[in-house]
Scaffold this motif. Structure first.
Motif, PDB file in Angstrom:
ATOM      1  N   LEU A  17      33.665  48.375  26.867  1.00  0.00           N
ATOM      2  CA  LEU A  17      33.339  47.422  27.924  1.00  0.00           C
ATOM      3  C   LEU A  17      34.593  46.681  28.370  1.00  0.00           C
ATOM      4  CD1 LEU A  17      30.058  46.011  26.369  1.00  0.00           C
ATOM      5  CD2 LEU A  17      30.199  47.513  28.372  1.00  0.00           C
ATOM      6  N   LEU A  18      35.411  46.277  27.412  1.00  0.00           N
ATOM      7  CA  LEU A  18      36.664  45.594  27.712  1.00  0.00           C
ATOM      8  C   LEU A  18      37.603  46.504  28.499  1.00  0.00           C
ATOM      9  CD1 LEU A  18      38.456  43.072  27.324  1.00  0.00           C
ATOM     10  CD2 LEU A  18      39.198  44.074  25.146  1.00  0.00           C
ATOM     11  N   ASP A  19      37.682  47.766  28.124  1.00  0.00           N
ATOM     12  CA  ASP A  19      38.512  48.715  28.850  1.00  0.00           C
ATOM     13  C   ASP A  19      38.029  48.869  30.284  1.00  0.00           C
ATOM     14  OD1 ASP A  19      40.492  51.024  29.062  1.00  0.00           O
ATOM     15  OD2 ASP A  19      38.592  52.034  29.510  1.00  0.00           O
ATOM     16  N   GLU A  23      40.278  47.976  33.510  1.00  0.00           N
ATOM     17  CA  GLU A  23      40.565  49.002  34.512  1.00  0.00           C
ATOM     18  C   GLU A  23      39.983  48.633  35.872  1.00  0.00           C
ATOM     19  OE1 GLU A  23      42.641  51.562  34.097  1.00  0.00           O
ATOM     20  OE2 GLU A  23      43.020  50.819  32.072  1.00  0.00           O
ATOM     21  N   ALA A  24      38.768  48.081  35.887  1.00  0.00           N
ATOM     22  CA  ALA A  24      38.149  47.670  37.152  1.00  0.00           C
ATOM     23  C   ALA A  24      38.967  46.569  37.816  1.00  0.00           C
ATOM     24  CB  ALA A  24      36.713  47.217  36.917  1.00  0.00           C
ATOM     25  N   PRO A  36      47.776  42.025  37.944  1.00  0.00           N
ATOM     26  CA  PRO A  36      47.534  42.918  36.804  1.00  0.00           C
ATOM     27  C   PRO A  36      47.063  42.128  35.579  1.00  0.00           C
ATOM     28  CG  PRO A  36      49.878  42.450  36.950  1.00  0.00           C
ATOM     29  CD  PRO A  36      49.219  41.734  38.110  1.00  0.00           C
ATOM     30  N   VAL A  37      46.209  42.755  34.783  1.00  0.00           N
ATOM     31  CA  VAL A  37      45.735  42.164  33.541  1.00  0.00           C
ATOM     32  C   VAL A  37      45.810  43.188  32.421  1.00  0.00           C
ATOM     33  CG1 VAL A  37      44.156  40.505  34.625  1.00  0.00           C
ATOM     34  CG2 VAL A  37      43.319  42.780  33.992  1.00  0.00           C
ATOM     35  N   SER A  38      45.836  42.680  31.209  1.00  0.00           N
ATOM     36  CA  SER A  38      45.753  43.517  30.012  1.00  0.00           C
ATOM     37  C   SER A  38      44.410  43.226  29.349  1.00  0.00           C
ATOM     38  CB  SER A  38      46.890  43.172  29.047  1.00  0.00           C
ATOM     39  OG  SER A  38      46.648  41.908  28.458  1.00  0.00           O
ATOM     40  N   PRO A  39      43.997  44.066  28.430  1.00  0.00           N
ATOM     41  CA  PRO A  39      42.768  43.760  27.696  1.00  0.00           C
ATOM     42  C   PRO A  39      42.822  42.389  27.019  1.00  0.00           C
ATOM     43  CG  PRO A  39      43.403  46.033  27.298  1.00  0.00           C
ATOM     44  CD  PRO A  39      44.537  45.390  28.054  1.00  0.00           C
ATOM     45  N   GLU A  40      43.985  42.002  26.562  1.00  0.00           N
ATOM     46  CA  GLU A  40      44.093  40.711  25.872  1.00  0.00           C
ATOM     47  C   GLU A  40      43.905  39.540  26.819  1.00  0.00           C
ATOM     48  OE1 GLU A  40      43.731  40.763  22.647  1.00  0.00           O
ATOM     49  OE2 GLU A  40      43.739  42.921  22.996  1.00  0.00           O
ATOM     50  N   ASP A  41      44.201  39.714  28.104  1.00  0.00           N
ATOM     51  CA  ASP A  41      43.946  38.663  29.086  1.00  0.00           C
ATOM     52  C   ASP A  41      42.446  38.434  29.252  1.00  0.00           C
ATOM     53  OD1 ASP A  41      46.701  38.346  29.744  1.00  0.00           O
ATOM     54  OD2 ASP A  41      46.573  40.012  31.171  1.00  0.00           O
ATOM     55  N   MET A  91      30.292  46.045  37.300  1.00  0.00           N
ATOM     56  CA  MET A  91      31.500  46.863  37.428  1.00  0.00           C
ATOM     57  C   MET A  91      31.245  48.324  37.097  1.00  0.00           C
ATOM     58  SD  MET A  91      33.714  45.327  34.277  1.00  0.00           S
ATOM     59  CE  MET A  91      33.127  43.658  34.499  1.00  0.00           C
ATOM     60  N   VAL A  92      32.040  49.158  37.754  1.00  0.00           N
ATOM     61  CA  VAL A  92      32.054  50.601  37.520  1.00  0.00           C
ATOM     62  C   VAL A  92      33.480  50.955  37.136  1.00  0.00           C
ATOM     63  CG1 VAL A  92      31.759  52.880  38.575  1.00  0.00           C
ATOM     64  CG2 VAL A  92      30.214  50.998  39.201  1.00  0.00           C
ATOM     65  N   HIS A  93      33.623  51.752  36.078  1.00  0.00           N
ATOM     66  CA  HIS A  93      34.963  52.186  35.688  1.00  0.00           C
ATOM     67  C   HIS A  93      35.584  52.944  36.859  1.00  0.00           C
ATOM     68  CE1 HIS A  93      38.277  53.973  33.545  1.00  0.00           C
ATOM     69  NE2 HIS A  93      37.986  53.208  32.497  1.00  0.00           N
ATOM     70  N   PRO A  94      36.850  52.659  37.193  1.00  0.00           N
ATOM     71  CA  PRO A  94      37.477  53.310  38.347  1.00  0.00           C
ATOM     72  C   PRO A  94      37.427  54.840  38.337  1.00  0.00           C
ATOM     73  CG  PRO A  94      38.845  51.505  37.593  1.00  0.00           C
ATOM     74  CD  PRO A  94      37.730  51.665  36.585  1.00  0.00           C
TER      75      PRO A  94
END
Length: 167
Positions: A17-19, A23-24, A36-41, A91-94
């Motif tokens: 879910l985080l990924d 990505e979205a 841009p964001v990272s998972p940690e953000d 959200m939908v994964h890109p």
């Protein structure tokens, strides 16, 4: 695609879910962050959002059993409003964009809401993205706007658009 309402939250599911959220966001999705964001953000917000036991997570899994799309049917916290819920974090994964998964997710949310005995779903979206037209195409109608309430960047304020769908 297979939809599951309120799946068991495992560490692997949380990371998928985080990924998807990361990505979205990085693909330009208006899902609470600016790229841009990272998972940690995103992780602290995801932990809070996915820990609310009064909410129902709806996840769409692709043919490989991986998270393809998801949303939350969020309890509004009021007995006077128990007949409807907020739809949040849609959200939908890109990698699945353009396959109709967003439409399928929203229709699955309608079915899940009916199964929960709900009469309506409400959501908000960020103006200037065109996503309000998508929501209209699946039966939502605009009921209001708050001008300039979302600040994407200095000098880039967007309307928050409020929509409802009666089931």
């Amino acid at each position: 695609m297979r939809f599951v309402l309120a799946p068991e939250m495992t560490p692997d599911l949380f990371e998928e879910l985080l990924d998807c959220w990361t990505e979205a966001t990085n693909a330009g999705g208006a899902v609470g962050f600016v790229p841009p964001v990272s998972p940690e953000d995103i992780r602290p917000t995801a932990e809070k959002a996915l820990a609310r036991t009064e909410d129902d997570l709806l996840v769409g899994f692709d043919d490989d059993g991986r998270v393809a799309c998801w949303l939350i049917l969020a309890d509004n916290g009021s007995a006077l409003r128990a007949h409807w819920r907020w739809v949040v974090r849609v959200m939908v994964h890109p990698k699945h964009q353009g396959k109709g998964y967003g439409r399928a997710l929203m229709l699955a949310a309608d079915d899940a809401a009916r199964g929960l005995g709900l009469e309506a779903l409400q959501l908000t979206c960020r103006g200037g993205t065109g996503v309000d037209a998508f929501y209209a195409s699946v039966g939502y109608r605009e009921v209001g706007r708050v001008p300039g309430s979302i600040r994407v960047a200095p000098g880039d304020d967007r309307d928050e658009i409020h929509l409802i769908k009666w089931l």
